[in-house]
Design an enzyme around this catalytic site. Structure first.
Site, PDB file in Angstrom:
ATOM      1  N   TYR A 292      35.113  96.420  69.967  1.00 47.29           N
ATOM      2  CA  TYR A 292      33.898  96.998  69.386  1.00 47.29           C
ATOM      3  C   TYR A 292      33.629  98.391  69.925  1.00 47.29           C
ATOM      4  O   TYR A 292      33.776  98.667  71.111  1.00 47.29           O
ATOM      5  CB  TYR A 292      32.689  96.083  69.576  1.00 47.29           C
TER       6      TYR A 292
ATOM      7  N   HIS B  45      23.453  88.267  71.426  1.00 45.94           N
ATOM      8  CA  HIS B  45      22.903  89.403  72.151  1.00 45.94           C
ATOM      9  C   HIS B  45      22.575  90.532  71.173  1.00 45.94           C
ATOM     10  O   HIS B  45      23.445  90.979  70.426  1.00 45.94           O
ATOM     11  CB  HIS B  45      23.910  89.944  73.163  1.00 45.94           C
TER      12      HIS B  45
END
Length: 463
Positions: free
Chosen positions: A132, A69
């Protein structure tokens, strides 16, 4: 896990994709690391990307595989527990499109992933916690901006440690297109504020792909208008809008209007640029100086004489608080529409002999030249800060410019009467003007930009 002696940052084959070796301190109790340390990491070259959201993906078993992605924001990837095999693919337009980098990560390694680079990972241990940081807030609408490529793409030939047919994948990830069918992620666009003005029109002529907005769509003097505008699609915002009625700014009504557009409006733009990680380009003026110095460098302290100059100086100071900014300081701007040169040309054609000030000095700055300078600084990634820009060549007085225009129109030099500022102001209510407006151009010239001589630009304009 192998402890790392010191923090370090290493580039990869993908432009902007950085591998960060973290300093992990272990003892009999476990380990500790600074997972994100802004000052240390930016000093080593990691972008100051301004994270606003922290996400954690917990994966129960080895073989969980996610991606590839590419998302419309930057991210900083690391592990709190376990190990992964990571794969990154450049899905941005350009020569790097399709470049692939793979790496095994544990808690001792992090990766900075720039916008438009596809991100994927496969867990190598059970109970892996993948973390993240991102610099935009996730939303369902934002997912429409993702770009995907198939994990099994043959041209990428990623060597997954656990074969994909044995791994855990989502149906959506299995269905992503092959690289040959991927449309690269479009870069964030450029927004020109004040598109209806002389400079705005010149910028849009230079950048046909840019988005231009007029006061009807974005009115800097109206806080509600700025607050309602969606800045999220834009990576660069160029502010070519301003209140420029120098004499009217000295009135009660004009003073309020000048402060609203040139200060409050600029403050709102700075806030929006900071929130959306935009580079802000702001056009300023020689009026921030009193004109005592015969030539003005970028670091000269502000000393405005009138309200207009005061508001421009305040706006400059606000823009300078934004890390990613360019202030372009100009003088004697000439573009399409009504201006000093067009007025002198009209007087010459009608046989009118004007009196023109001969003790104010500077250089004309044509809007096409400002647009060229903005494009140059952005294209080369010049250091952020303030840059002077005007035409090159000899310093002139307004009377010198008028004489050049009259001569080009076949009128005699004697048609222009040279007067002092005091003589011109007699009986009029006018704002004070700096006597000397010439700008030192050494800083922008050092970037490789060569200002066009005023004489050449004036001749082309009159043609």
């Amino acid at each position: 896990m192998t402890p790392v002696a010191a923090l370090s940052v290493t580039p990869t084959a993908i432009d902007g994709l950085l591998v960060v070796a973290l300093d992990v301190r272990a003892d009999n109790r476990g380990w500790f690391k600074e997972n994100w340390q802004r000052r240390k990491m930016t000093d080593l070259g990691v972008p100051d990307f301004g994270p606003v959201q922290n996400n954690v993906s917990f994966n129960t078993a080895a073989g969980a595989t996610r991606g590839i992605h590419a998302e419309p924001w930057d991210k900083f990837v690391s592990l709190a527990r376990g190990r992964i095999f990571g794969a990154w693919v450049d899905l941005r337009p350009g020569p790097g499109f399709g470049t692939c980098v793979t790496l095994e990560l544990g808690p001792e390694t992090a990766v900075f992933v720039p916008r438009g680079v596809g991100n994927a990972f496969q867990t190598l241990e059970d109970e892996t916690a993948y973390s993240y940081l991102v610099n935009d807030h996730w939303s369902l609408a934002a997912k429409d901006s993702y770009t995907f490529v198939n994990l099994a793409d043959e041209t990428l030939a990623i060597g997954w440690p656990i074969p994909l047919e044995q791994a855990e994948l989502s149906d959506a990830d299995r269905a992503h297109p092959r690289l040959a069918d991927v449309v690269p992620m479009r870069p964030r666009r450029t927004l020109v504020v004040g598109a209806g003005g002389q400079l705005g029109r010149a910028l849009l002529e230079a950048w046909p792909e840019a988005t231009g907005v007029t006061r009807a769509a974005l009115d800097l003097a109206d806080p509600a208008s700025v607050a309602a505008f969606d800045f999220s699609p834009y990576g660069v915002v160029v502010n070519a809008a301003a209140y420029t009625a120098v004499d009217a700014a000295e009135t009660d009504e004009g003073r309020a209007a000048a402060w609203a557009a040139n200060v409050s409006g600029v403050a709102a733009l700075v806030t929006a640029a900071r929130e959306h990680r935009c580079t802000l380009v702001h056009v300023s003026s020689d009026y921030v100086f009193d004109g005592t110095a015969t030539e003005h460098a970028e670091d000269e302290p502000f000393s405005p004489l009138g309200v207009y100059g005061q508001t421009k100086a305040a706006g400059d100071a606000l823009v300078a608080t934004l890390p990613a900014h360019y202030v372009l300081r100009t003088s004697w701007v000439i573009g399409a529409g009504k201006n000093f040169v067009s007025t002198m040309a009209s007087l010459a054609d009608r046989g009118i002999a004007p009196g023109v000030v001969d003790d104010q000095y500077g250089r004309l700055t044509f809007t096409a030249e400002i647009a060229r300078a903005v494009d140059h600084l952005l294209s080369i990634g010049a250091p952020y800060g303030t840059y002077n820009i005007s035409g090159g060549g000899e310093v002139m007085s307004w009377a010198d410019v008028a004489t050049a225009v009259f001569t080009a129109h076949g009128r005699p030099v004697s048609d222009v009467t040279r007067v002092t500022t005091a003589e011109y102001r007699a009986g009029k209510t006018l704002a004070p003007r700096p006597r000397h407006s010439a700008l030192n151009l050494a800083k922008i010239e050092a970037t490789g930009f060569v200002p066009a001589p005023v004489a050449d630009s004036l001749a082309a304009y009159l043609d």
